[in-house]
Design an enzyme around this catalytic site. Sequence first.
Site, short mmCIF file in Angstrom:
data_model
loop_
_atom_site.label_atom_id
_atom_site.label_comp_id
_atom_site.label_asym_id
_atom_site.label_seq_id
_atom_site.Cartn_x
_atom_site.Cartn_y
_atom_site.Cartn_z
N LYS A 189 -28.80 45.21 14.43
CA LYS A 189 -28.88 44.78 15.82
C LYS A 189 -30.19 44.06 16.14
CE LYS A 189 -25.58 48.11 17.70
NZ LYS A 189 -25.32 49.10 18.77
N ARG A 266 -19.45 54.05 7.16
CA ARG A 266 -19.61 54.70 8.47
C ARG A 266 -20.39 56.00 8.33
NH1 ARG A 266 -14.65 54.94 9.62
NH2 ARG A 266 -14.28 57.17 9.39
N ARG A 286 -28.79 55.45 11.45
CA ARG A 286 -29.08 55.59 12.88
C ARG A 286 -30.09 56.70 13.15
NH1 ARG A 286 -22.69 54.74 14.14
NH2 ARG A 286 -22.76 52.49 14.61
N ASN A 296 -29.16 51.53 18.51
CA ASN A 296 -29.02 52.51 17.43
C ASN A 296 -29.06 51.86 16.05
OD1 ASN A 296 -26.57 51.24 17.58
ND2 ASN A 296 -25.34 53.09 17.87
N HIS A 299 -24.48 48.36 13.93
CA HIS A 299 -23.05 48.52 14.24
C HIS A 299 -22.31 48.58 12.92
CE1 HIS A 299 -18.95 47.74 15.64
NE2 HIS A 299 -18.89 46.84 14.65
#
Length: 320
Positions: A189, A266, A286, A296, A299
């Site tokens: 991000k 994930r 994260r 965080n 993504h």
Amino acid sequence: MFDIKNHRTFLKRTKYDALRTEDLFVGSKITVYARQLHLVDYGDQYTSRKLGSRKERTLGVIKPSSDVKLGKLIDKIYSSGLVITKAKMTNITRELLQYLTCGPAVALEILGDEAVSAWKKLIESSDSNRARNEARVRALYGIDGIGNSAHGSECAAAAARELEIFFPSPGRGPSNTAKCTDCTLCIIKPHAIVEGLAGKIMSAIEERGFNFTALQMFYVERTNADEFFEVYKGVVAEYNEMVMELCSGPCLALEFQGNEIQKSFRECCGPADPEIARHLRPRSLRALFGKNKVQNAVHCTDLPEDGVLEVQYFFKILDN
């Protein structure tokens, strides 16, 4: 600041903590009070002298090699005071550039004070055997005078010419390396990019055994961010903040391939809330790099069936 379209003043002189001097360069896209702005030129000669007199752009190419730890290389660039403004993993052929070996390489547009010489200093000497005792990129990751892991432009004129090959304006340049099958998407991000964490995040990903099959830097428009996150609209309370974060600056999109890659990556990212992640999965991305549920760090694709769709959205739709 005057809004030409609506014929009214948009912003008077005020302090804006989210903006840094380093973000102010020609070509940058910034977000100020939810409005995305594209910086096209300096307002006057004084501003140009103060902000742009020593700024240069240069080409950096990370050459194909199974030994290169890309995250550590990226981290070295940021820690040296340089900034990556464009990035793309692309397949290099001898017809494109004879000084590179065939295979996927990562092309970077690097911006900074006297960037041409700064990047050359970072990667010298050109022969890795002579650089083994230096803390340089080629010393750490190079093989020999040819397989020396990195290329840098020789001068400002060469940098302009070579950047136009990889990042033409207008135009797309060489195609990216996205496979768009059995894949998942990761987005580093904008807040993490601005904080210089991209290299550290990529290193953590590599240390966990994931290999990049595509990489590209994007400046996402508000409408595209809204479209990409539409599945979360009305479901996640932070939806608007998520959209604004994605279009607040440059982000780095990464593709990974593998069996059940969406699930395994994930798990590598951890829970969306960094505070929860620090309790449940303290070594997750994260937990290590996130600040809150919106900022965080990364993504990642949530559902297996969305992996191809999300990769295609960035590497096919936005790249076009």
